[in-house]
Design a protein around this motif. Structure first.
Motif, PDB file in Angstrom:
ATOM      1  N   TRP A 168     -48.084 -63.748  45.953  1.00 37.49           N
ATOM      2  CA  TRP A 168     -46.696 -64.170  45.766  1.00 37.49           C
ATOM      3  C   TRP A 168     -46.641 -65.563  45.147  1.00 37.49           C
ATOM      4  O   TRP A 168     -47.549 -66.382  45.324  1.00 37.49           O
TER       5      TRP A 168
ATOM      6  N   TYR B  90     -49.567 -56.883  43.048  1.00 34.57           N
ATOM      7  CA  TYR B  90     -49.712 -55.881  44.101  1.00 34.57           C
ATOM      8  C   TYR B  90     -50.604 -54.798  43.517  1.00 34.57           C
ATOM      9  O   TYR B  90     -50.198 -54.089  42.587  1.00 34.57           O
TER      10      TYR B  90
ATOM     11  N   THR C  72     -51.960 -58.441  47.713  1.00 28.34           N
ATOM     12  CA  THR C  72     -50.683 -58.932  47.187  1.00 28.34           C
ATOM     13  C   THR C  72     -50.790 -60.428  46.951  1.00 28.34           C
ATOM     14  O   THR C  72     -51.464 -61.144  47.681  1.00 28.34           O
TER      15      THR C  72
ATOM     16  N   PRO D 163     -51.603 -57.076  51.986  1.00 27.89           N
ATOM     17  CA  PRO D 163     -50.327 -56.560  51.482  1.00 27.89           C
ATOM     18  C   PRO D 163     -49.188 -56.659  52.485  1.00 27.89           C
ATOM     19  O   PRO D 163     -48.020 -56.602  52.093  1.00 27.89           O
TER      20      PRO D 163
ATOM     21  N   ARG E 263     -41.665 -64.181  45.181  1.00 26.37           N
ATOM     22  CA  ARG E 263     -41.717 -63.200  44.090  1.00 26.37           C
ATOM     23  C   ARG E 263     -43.123 -62.611  44.008  1.00 26.37           C
ATOM     24  O   ARG E 263     -44.108 -63.332  43.961  1.00 26.37           O
ATOM     25  N   THR E 264     -43.219 -61.296  44.002  1.00 25.59           N
ATOM     26  CA  THR E 264     -44.520 -60.639  43.947  1.00 25.59           C
ATOM     27  C   THR E 264     -45.114 -60.791  42.552  1.00 25.59           C
ATOM     28  O   THR E 264     -44.543 -60.320  41.567  1.00 25.59           O
ATOM     29  N   GLU E 265     -46.256 -61.471  42.485  1.00 25.25           N
ATOM     30  CA  GLU E 265     -46.981 -61.612  41.224  1.00 25.25           C
ATOM     31  C   GLU E 265     -48.047 -60.537  41.061  1.00 25.25           C
ATOM     32  O   GLU E 265     -48.353 -60.119  39.947  1.00 25.25           O
TER      33      GLU E 265
END
Length: 417
Positions: free
Chosen positions: A138, A301, A136, A282, A297-299
């Motif tokens: 962010w 995954y 992941t 993750p 904010r997830t950029e």
């Protein structure tokens, strides 16, 4: 003319490297200096090419690595990389030929598993690989992060200091070894990794070297137990307001306190309004360190490291398991490879295991690729059963396997290779 698959010889190296660059859409000649630097990383006996009229049109190589498995043991693994097929020679089975040759060689070398970082998801499942770790990334909107306090140093007697490249070269390898032995999915780093991370080796194709910022965390006894490296982008002051972005290159910590303190330092950098986390586990701590986790904010995954078992009994016996002592019979389907068969996995109260072929009736049937998904503890047998990818022959066998294989924290491979 036939397409000749063979190991790379010394005179082949420039052409083989050109084919690798072409496969990854890097055009133009490779400078002799870069050829020499890249040659240092190649084990020619583990490097293969396919040649058409003397020109290399497909590439594959591997490296010996130690893969940390649940329980802290390390498993010898073949780390496969630089897999390319030139666009003019696609759909001719070249990737399959190279992969079959490498997996057979790994088996002969006594490596119970192979691992790789998949550029594209659909490619490697047909070779018995499954995604064993995920990653992941962010971007934190710092003005919205609602931090409980700005960084003012550790409050447990430890300290954080900015560090030089020499300090990182001296201290980083031992620290990383402490971290990787407790991180299922991590692989060992060779000295060259640290040389590149600290500018000792610079590949011309990567552009000018830019020295990062770096900090070391020490506990109350002065022992180094954390390291962070990061970059800050060019000054941005729209409307005379700071709006810089910092990007984490690496953050490794041997203790939760060091991990929290290093993140708090990075979340409190002056003039920085956005923080890119880089690739993280993750279930990393980062979002929950924020007063408002939505500010992360997830950029990214996505699947990251894929695994393929080559010696099922050796691989399953190398790791530890959770739950009460258990006996489970796995029927592993591997038509094109060596991992298939029926195996009795027995665990004791300490989590140690033994695994051997058996003729007993199976509890579960699954593919070698799906066993690889389970191996490091990330995937759920119950979920695979719901997907129709795992068959139960005994009631609650999937739940039993779920208890056995799953780990408290998700596995993570911090590196690419």
């Amino acid at each position: 003319m036939s397409l000749d698959l063979r190991t790379v010889e010394e005179p082949d190296v420039p052409d083989w490297l050109r084919a690798v660059a072409t496969g990854f859409h890097h055009a133009g000649p490779m400078a002799p200096e870069e050829v020499a630097l890249r040659r240092l990383a190649l084990d020619l006996e583990r490097s293969r090419g396919v040649y058409d009229a003397g020109r290399c049109v497909a590439t594959c190589r591997s490296m010996p690595r130690e893969l940390t498995v649940p329980g802290g043991a390390t498993l010898p693994a073949s780390a496969i990389t630089n897999v390319t097929v030139t666009s003019t020679h696609r759909r001719r089975g070249l990737a399959g030929r190279m992969m079959a040759a490498e997996l057979a060689a790994a088996r002969e070398r006594g490596e119970p598993a192979a691992i790789l970082i998949a550029a594209e998801y659909p490619i490697y499942g047909r070779f018995g690989f499954g995604p064993a770790t995920w990653v992941t990334g962010w971007e934190v909107d710092l003005p919205r992060a609602a931090l409980d306090r700005r960084y003012a140093g550790p409050d447990d007697g430890g300290r954080v200091d900015l560090a030089t490249l020499d300090e990182v070269r001296r201290s980083g390898p031992a620290l990383y070894d402490r971290v990787r032995t407790r991180t299922p999915g991590a692989v060992n780093r060779l000295p060259r990794w640290w040389d590149m991370a600290t500018g000792e080796v610079v590949l011309p194709s990567n552009g000018p070297w830019k020295e990062p910022f770096q900090a070391l965390h020490r506990d109350a006894d002065g022992r180094i137990d954390g390291l962070a490296q990061w970059d800050v982008g060019d000054d941005e002051w729209p409307g005379k307001l700071p709006a810089n972005r910092a990007t984490v290159r690496q953050l490794i910590a041997a203790t939760p306190a060091a991990e929290r303190d290093l993140w708090r330092l990075l979340l409190s950098l002056d003039w920085v309004t956005r923080l890119g986390s880089g690739h993280r586990a993750p279930d990393d701590l980062l979002p929950l360190l924020l007063g408002d986790p939505r500010a992360a904010r997830t950029e990214t995954y996505a699947d990251h490291m894929w695994a393929r078992l080559l010696d099922t009994p050796a691989a399953l016996a190398a790791r530890t398991y959770a739950g009460a002592p258990t006996a489970l019979v796995l029927d592993v389907q591997d038509p094109s490879g060596p991992a298939g068969g029926r195996f009795l996995l027995e665990t004791d109260a300490s989590g140690a295991a033994c695994c051997a072929p058996t003729s007993a009736a199976p509890d579960l049937t699954l593919s070698a690729a799906d066993l690889a998904c389970l191996y490091l503890g990330d995937e759920s047998p119950v979920r695979l059963a719901a997907l129709g990818r795992l068959t139960e022959h005994r009631a609650e066998a999937a739940r039993t396997a779920d208890t056995l294989f799953r780990t408290p924290r998700r596995p993570w491979c911090p590196d690419e290779f």
